[in-house]
Structure formats: structure tokens, C-alpha cells
Write an enzyme that holds these catalytic residues in place. Structure first.
Site, PDB file in Angstrom:
ATOM      1  N   ASN A  81      -2.188 -55.781 -64.214  1.00 17.25           N
ATOM      2  CA  ASN A  81      -2.914 -55.583 -65.465  1.00 17.25           C
ATOM      3  C   ASN A  81      -4.227 -54.859 -65.160  1.00 17.25           C
ATOM      4  O   ASN A  81      -4.870 -55.151 -64.150  1.00 17.25           O
ATOM      5  CB  ASN A  81      -3.204 -56.927 -66.133  1.00 17.25           C
ATOM      6  CG  ASN A  81      -1.924 -57.656 -66.523  1.00 17.25           C
ATOM      7  OD1 ASN A  81      -0.956 -57.032 -66.967  1.00 17.25           O
ATOM      8  ND2 ASN A  81      -1.898 -58.971 -66.344  1.00 17.25           N
ATOM      9  N   GLN A 124      -6.260 -57.697 -68.292  1.00 21.09           N
ATOM     10  CA  GLN A 124      -6.828 -58.180 -67.031  1.00 21.09           C
ATOM     11  C   GLN A 124      -7.931 -59.193 -67.302  1.00 21.09           C
ATOM     12  O   GLN A 124      -8.811 -58.955 -68.138  1.00 21.09           O
ATOM     13  CB  GLN A 124      -7.383 -56.996 -66.227  1.00 21.09           C
ATOM     14  CG  GLN A 124      -7.865 -57.392 -64.843  1.00 21.09           C
ATOM     15  CD  GLN A 124      -8.266 -56.191 -63.994  1.00 21.09           C
ATOM     16  OE1 GLN A 124      -8.256 -55.040 -64.455  1.00 21.09           O
ATOM     17  NE2 GLN A 124      -8.630 -56.464 -62.748  1.00 21.09           N
ATOM     18  N   HIS A 167      -4.963 -57.545 -58.241  1.00 19.06           N
ATOM     19  CA  HIS A 167      -3.895 -58.484 -57.871  1.00 19.06           C
ATOM     20  C   HIS A 167      -2.581 -58.032 -58.461  1.00 19.06           C
ATOM     21  O   HIS A 167      -2.537 -57.418 -59.522  1.00 19.06           O
ATOM     22  CB  HIS A 167      -4.229 -59.913 -58.317  1.00 19.06           C
ATOM     23  CG  HIS A 167      -4.597 -60.027 -59.759  1.00 19.06           C
ATOM     24  ND1 HIS A 167      -5.864 -59.693 -60.223  1.00 19.06           N
ATOM     25  CD2 HIS A 167      -3.894 -60.408 -60.849  1.00 19.06           C
ATOM     26  CE1 HIS A 167      -5.914 -59.879 -61.533  1.00 19.06           C
ATOM     27  NE2 HIS A 167      -4.728 -60.302 -61.947  1.00 19.06           N
TER      28      HIS A 167
HETATM   29  P1  5GP Z   1      -4.827 -61.138 -64.908  1.00 17.09           P
HETATM   30  O1  5GP Z   1      -4.814 -61.660 -66.315  1.00 17.09           O
HETATM   31  O2  5GP Z   1      -6.222 -60.738 -64.495  1.00 17.09           O
HETATM   32  O3  5GP Z   1      -3.806 -60.086 -64.634  1.00 17.09           O
HETATM   33  O4  5GP Z   1      -4.359 -62.338 -64.014  1.00 17.09           O
HETATM   34  C1  5GP Z   1      -5.225 -63.306 -63.485  1.00 17.09           C
HETATM   35  C2  5GP Z   1      -4.371 -64.455 -63.051  1.00 17.09           C
HETATM   36  O5  5GP Z   1      -5.117 -65.266 -62.184  1.00 17.09           O
HETATM   37  C3  5GP Z   1      -3.890 -65.341 -64.206  1.00 17.09           C
HETATM   38  O6  5GP Z   1      -2.468 -65.373 -64.199  1.00 17.09           O
HETATM   39  C4  5GP Z   1      -4.524 -66.692 -63.902  1.00 17.09           C
HETATM   40  O7  5GP Z   1      -3.693 -67.775 -64.221  1.00 17.09           O
HETATM   41  C5  5GP Z   1      -4.792 -66.600 -62.409  1.00 17.09           C
HETATM   42  N1  5GP Z   1      -5.932 -67.367 -61.931  1.00 17.09           N
HETATM   43  C6  5GP Z   1      -7.187 -67.377 -62.461  1.00 17.09           C
HETATM   44  N2  5GP Z   1      -7.993 -68.173 -61.754  1.00 17.09           N
HETATM   45  C7  5GP Z   1      -7.228 -68.677 -60.733  1.00 17.09           C
HETATM   46  C8  5GP Z   1      -7.522 -69.571 -59.667  1.00 17.09           C
HETATM   47  O8  5GP Z   1      -8.629 -70.063 -59.480  1.00 17.09           O
HETATM   48  N3  5GP Z   1      -6.492 -69.863 -58.814  1.00 17.09           N
HETATM   49  C9  5GP Z   1      -5.244 -69.326 -58.981  1.00 17.09           C
HETATM   50  N4  5GP Z   1      -4.303 -69.691 -58.094  1.00 17.09           N
HETATM   51  N5  5GP Z   1      -4.951 -68.483 -59.982  1.00 17.09           N
HETATM   52  C10 5GP Z   1      -5.931 -68.162 -60.854  1.00 17.09           C
END
Ligand code: 5GP
Ligand code: ZN
Length: 113
Positions: free
Chosen positions: A86, A93, A99
Site C-alpha cells: 500500500n 498505507q 512493507h
Molecule cells: P498498511 O496499512 O500500512 O499497508 O499496513 C500496516 C500493517 O501493519 C497493518 O496490517 C497493521 O495491522 C500492521 N501493524 C501495525 N502496527 C503493528 C505492530 O505493532 N505489530 C505488527 N506485527 N503489525 C502491526
């Protein structure tokens, strides 16, 4: 810099690790959106995919090889999986450290939500 995934990469915040080497860490997402939901991150900080440069090609290729390995190790390679990155607001994001989501264990839908 206050980056949660840098802290996870440095071991300052705990995570459930799946794979680690000098350049990459993979760990379980805290809020899984599929039976298998793993995040693969470079240890080097990039806020978004837009910050990748020519000199990062090997690192990014390495991440895909690790995704390949994890999918096989978890036995989701034959049924299949999805890799998602994302970017910024419209991409949804929420964590600004690059990631790669590896999602598996259920049928993914298209178009994505
Ligand atoms: P994005 O929305 O930025 O593509 O994805 C971020 C991801 O990071 C989300 O799926 C969320 O659940 C995960 N996430 C956020 N904070 C943490 C954390 O402290 N530990 C882990 N293992 N995942 C996290
Ligand atoms: Zn970071």
C-alpha cells in the site's frame, strides 16, 4: 525517527518473527486479514515504495525471494497467495515504513476493496 517498524526491526518492540537476515525481517501482522498474514520489511527505512532507488534493486529483489521462501515454508505456494504494498492515502498505507503484505489461506477477491 519514531518509526514502529524500525523499532520492530531493531528488536525494541517485540514481534512474532517468521524470518530474519541482515537485510530483511518478516513477522506476523498484529491484525491479520487472512489466515496467513505476514509483513516482510527491509531493515533499511523507506517511508514508502516511492523512496526506492536504483541502488536498492538487489534489496527489493531479495524481499521477493524471501516471500517465495516463506510461501513455500508455510505450504501456501500451491494454493496461492497475494503480495500487497500500500502506498500513501489512496493506497491505504497506515505505517510509513515500506512493507510487503503476504496474505494467504483463503481465496482473495478482485477487485480489491
Ligand atoms: P498498511 O496499512 O500500512 O499497508 O499496513 C500496516 C500493517 O501493519 C497493518 O496490517 C497493521 O495491522 C500492521 N501493524 C501495525 N502496527 C503493528 C505492530 O505493532 N505489530 C505488527 N506485527 N503489525 C502491526
Ligand atoms: Zn522505519
Amino acid at each position: 525517527m519514531d518509526c514502529i517498524f524500525c523499532k520492530i526491526a531493531e528488536g525494541k518492540i517485540p514481534s512474532k518473527k517468521v524470518y530474519e537476515d541482515d537485510y530483511v525481517l518478516a513477522f506476523y501482522d498484529i491484525a491479520p486479514q487472512a489466515p496467513v498474514h505476514i509483513l516482510i520489511i527491509p531493515k533499511k527505512h523507506f517511508s514508502t515504495i516511492l523512496e526506492i532507488e536504483q541502488s536498492d534493486r538487489e534489496l527489493i529483489g531479495h524481499i521477493f525471494l524471501i516471500a517465495n521462501k516463506i510461501a513455500k515454508d508455510m505450504g501456501v505456494n500451491e494454493r496461492g497467495f497475494r503480495i500487497v504494498v500500500n502506498c500513501n492515502r489512496d493506497g491505504g498505507q497506515t505505517v510509513f515504513h515500506l512493507h510487503f503484505h503476504l496474505l494467504a489461506g483463503r481465496t482473495m477477491h478482485w477487485p480489491p476493496g
